[in-house]
Design a protein around this motif. Structure first.
Motif, PDB file in Angstrom:
ATOM      1  N   UNK A 260       0.837  -1.188   0.000  1.00 43.15           N
ATOM      2  CA  UNK A 260       0.000   0.000   0.000  1.00 43.15           C
ATOM      3  C   UNK A 260       0.876   1.243   0.000  1.00 43.15           C
ATOM      4  N   UNK A 261       0.259   2.369  -0.360  1.00 43.94           N
ATOM      5  CA  UNK A 261       0.952   3.649  -0.480  1.00 43.94           C
ATOM      6  C   UNK A 261       0.631   4.516   0.732  1.00 43.94           C
ATOM      7  N   UNK A 262       1.656   5.152   1.278  1.00 38.86           N
ATOM      8  CA  UNK A 262       1.475   6.189   2.293  1.00 38.86           C
ATOM      9  C   UNK A 262       1.753   7.505   1.569  1.00 38.86           C
ATOM     10  N   UNK A 263       0.725   8.311   1.407  1.00 37.86           N
ATOM     11  CA  UNK A 263       0.871   9.577   0.696  1.00 37.86           C
ATOM     12  C   UNK A 263       1.552  10.593   1.609  1.00 37.86           C
ATOM     13  N   UNK A 264       2.834  10.830   1.356  1.00 35.65           N
ATOM     14  CA  UNK A 264       3.619  11.759   2.177  1.00 35.65           C
ATOM     15  C   UNK A 264       3.808  13.089   1.488  1.00 35.65           C
ATOM     16  N   UNK A 265       3.915  13.058   0.167  1.00 34.32           N
ATOM     17  CA  UNK A 265       4.145  14.294  -0.592  1.00 34.32           C
ATOM     18  C   UNK A 265       2.807  14.961  -0.876  1.00 34.32           C
ATOM     19  N   UNK A 266       2.792  16.296  -1.002  1.00 34.28           N
ATOM     20  CA  UNK A 266       1.550  16.956  -1.399  1.00 34.28           C
ATOM     21  C   UNK A 266       1.101  16.443  -2.756  1.00 34.28           C
ATOM     22  N   UNK A 267      -0.190  16.252  -2.928  1.00 35.12           N
ATOM     23  CA  UNK A 267      -0.729  15.773  -4.185  1.00 35.12           C
ATOM     24  C   UNK A 267      -0.648  16.894  -5.217  1.00 35.12           C
ATOM     25  N   UNK A 268       0.013  16.643  -6.384  1.00 31.19           N
ATOM     26  CA  UNK A 268       0.111  17.690  -7.391  1.00 31.19           C
ATOM     27  C   UNK A 268      -1.268  18.060  -7.939  1.00 31.19           C
ATOM     28  N   UNK A 269      -1.437  19.330  -8.242  1.00 29.50           N
ATOM     29  CA  UNK A 269      -2.665  19.824  -8.852  1.00 29.50           C
ATOM     30  C   UNK A 269      -2.372  20.185 -10.302  1.00 29.50           C
ATOM     31  N   UNK A 270      -3.386  20.391 -11.134  1.00 27.19           N
ATOM     32  CA  UNK A 270      -3.144  20.718 -12.548  1.00 27.19           C
ATOM     33  C   UNK A 270      -2.247  21.929 -12.753  1.00 27.19           C
TER      34      UNK A 270
END
Length: 97
Positions: A82-92
């Motif tokens: 599974x993934x642990x989302x550590x980085x901010x999610x990029x936006x368009x």
């Protein structure tokens, strides 16, 4: 093959990750952490940092730098990962959310 390492302090091994972090819906970004569960409860078999994503939607496979060896490999996650989302999610617009 060596035995899986015990879970480290600070790792949440009993919480279920969100659906988009597992299975067919898995999506990752560079900087996220991938965790491969061990075969025994509470055991983390392997952890690594996603250093490359091959698809714009963040679907597998990923280039992963493994914490235990510092090697980068192409990784196709299985149902035990599974993934642990550590980085901010990029936006368009290119900024994190």
């Amino acid at each position: 093959m060596s035995a899986p390492a015990p879970a480290e302090k600070g790792h949440r091994t009993t919480d279920m990750p969100p659906a988009e972090a597992t299975g067919h819906g898995m999506r990752a970004h560079v900087g996220d952490e991938i965790v491969v569960r061990g075969t025994a409860p509470g055991v983390i078999a392997r952890e690594g940092e996603v250093v490359g994503v091959h698809h714009p939607d963040g679907s597998p496979p990923y280039d992963v730098r493994w914490a235990d060896t510092d090697r980068v490999t192409l990784y196709f996650p299985g149902p035990d990962a599974y993934i642990k989302h550590l980085a901010p999610t990029p936006t368009p617009d290119g900024h994190g959310s």
